[in-house]
Scaffold this motif. Sequence first.
Motif, mmCIF file in Angstrom:
data_model
loop_
_atom_site.group_PDB
_atom_site.id
_atom_site.type_symbol
_atom_site.label_atom_id
_atom_site.label_comp_id
_atom_site.label_asym_id
_atom_site.label_seq_id
_atom_site.Cartn_x
_atom_site.Cartn_y
_atom_site.Cartn_z
ATOM 1 N N LEU A 251 -83.462 4.547 43.250
ATOM 2 C CA LEU A 251 -82.426 4.760 44.261
ATOM 3 C C LEU A 251 -82.895 4.272 45.628
ATOM 4 C CD1 LEU A 251 -81.115 8.312 43.271
ATOM 5 C CD2 LEU A 251 -79.908 6.129 43.043
ATOM 6 N N GLY A 252 -84.201 4.365 45.890
ATOM 7 C CA GLY A 252 -84.721 3.860 47.149
ATOM 8 C C GLY A 252 -84.608 2.356 47.267
ATOM 9 N N HIS A 253 -84.519 1.665 46.130
ATOM 10 C CA HIS A 253 -84.394 0.197 46.135
ATOM 11 C C HIS A 253 -82.983 -0.241 45.757
ATOM 12 C CE1 HIS A 253 -88.648 -0.830 46.715
ATOM 13 N NE2 HIS A 253 -88.913 0.251 45.999
ATOM 14 N N ILE A 254 -82.014 0.643 45.953
ATOM 15 C CA ILE A 254 -80.658 0.318 45.519
ATOM 16 C C ILE A 254 -80.051 -0.804 46.340
ATOM 17 C CG2 ILE A 254 -79.344 1.904 47.010
ATOM 18 C CD1 ILE A 254 -77.772 2.670 44.419
ATOM 19 N N MET A 255 -80.570 -1.016 47.558
ATOM 20 C CA MET A 255 -80.077 -2.109 48.394
ATOM 21 C C MET A 255 -80.873 -3.392 48.166
ATOM 22 S SD MET A 255 -77.647 -0.556 49.973
ATOM 23 C CE MET A 255 -77.151 -1.496 51.399
ATOM 24 N N ASP A 256 -81.912 -3.336 47.327
ATOM 25 C CA ASP A 256 -82.684 -4.526 46.978
ATOM 26 C C ASP A 256 -82.267 -4.973 45.582
ATOM 27 O OD1 ASP A 256 -84.189 -4.377 49.354
ATOM 28 O OD2 ASP A 256 -85.535 -2.912 48.449
ATOM 29 N N VAL A 257 -81.539 -6.044 45.514
ATOM 30 C CA VAL A 257 -81.011 -6.488 44.219
ATOM 31 C C VAL A 257 -81.729 -7.724 43.702
ATOM 32 C CG1 VAL A 257 -78.733 -5.474 44.501
ATOM 33 C CG2 VAL A 257 -79.190 -7.734 45.455
#
Length: 325
Positions: A251-257
């Motif tokens: 969830l912490g990397h949800i903006m890193d796709v």
Amino acid sequence: MAAANQPSTVSPIRTERPRGRSSTWRRLGVDLKRDKYLYLLALPGLLFFLVFKYVPMWGVIISFQNYSPFTGMTGSEWVGFDHFRRFFSNPDFMMLFRNTMGISLMNLVLFFPLPIVLSLLLNEVRSTVYKRVVQSIVYMPHFLSWVIISGLTFLLFAKGDGLVNKMLAGLGAERIDVLTNPDAFWPMLTLQSIWKECGWGTILFLAAMASVDPSVYEAAKIDGAGRFRQMWSITLPAIRNVIVVLLILRLGHIMDVGFEQIFLMYNGAVSQVAEVFDTYVYRVGIQQGQFSYSTAAGLFKSVVGLLLVIVSNWIAKKMGEDGVY
């Protein structure tokens, strides 16, 4: 004489630990001396995070400036939150947010559970040789770069001379359009991620399953529990904490796709569904030279990830899990 017969009231000498900052540094010195080889082993990793993760964090200052490479951070003009206001009012913001969240949610819903399922299936294999062969096969795609994977995708699904479309044409079926079809772009990215990382994602889960005492399974078998019941009542609870921790980190990397994956599969026909925060920062910041504006966009992405980690970890704690911290 009466005074001599009375018991002594002198209290024993107590040695108190020194308090404050000096005791902290002393304890740290003792730990370093005792575990010096462990710290030496961890030194390359610590240096990596220090040089490539923490030191560059000072660069977020330019998101509050009109940064110029000629004057540097100390000589650039401070503009406060002007770049953030411009970014949020940009018509592209909602498109970027929609595409980033859409791809991330597809990965979270479709990709995240698959390593767990694959780990459970591998854990049920009793033949050690067969299990290790399958593990080696599913690990291999992880070591391929996204350049190779994107090249394989083009070789397979190119509409003109792709292998799949040639086979379909030979069978008299209609050719499929995958690479330039906006509706197929998100599923294609998700399938690429599954094929590349699903096997590698089983490592932590299999390690957690290996720590389960075999006698627990024997006792469950004596009580009449089948394989599926053992999996549900013993194996899954054993790896629940690992699942929760990895979910919080995901969830912490949800903006890193994945910038590299999307950048390699990007084309003009799918630009409306392929443009995400990572590619936008590259295009605006590197190609157009708007360093402060692109840094503001990147900082927004990082802050959202940090907040999601804090909130999800708090929820996990409330539900009785260990969480990340």
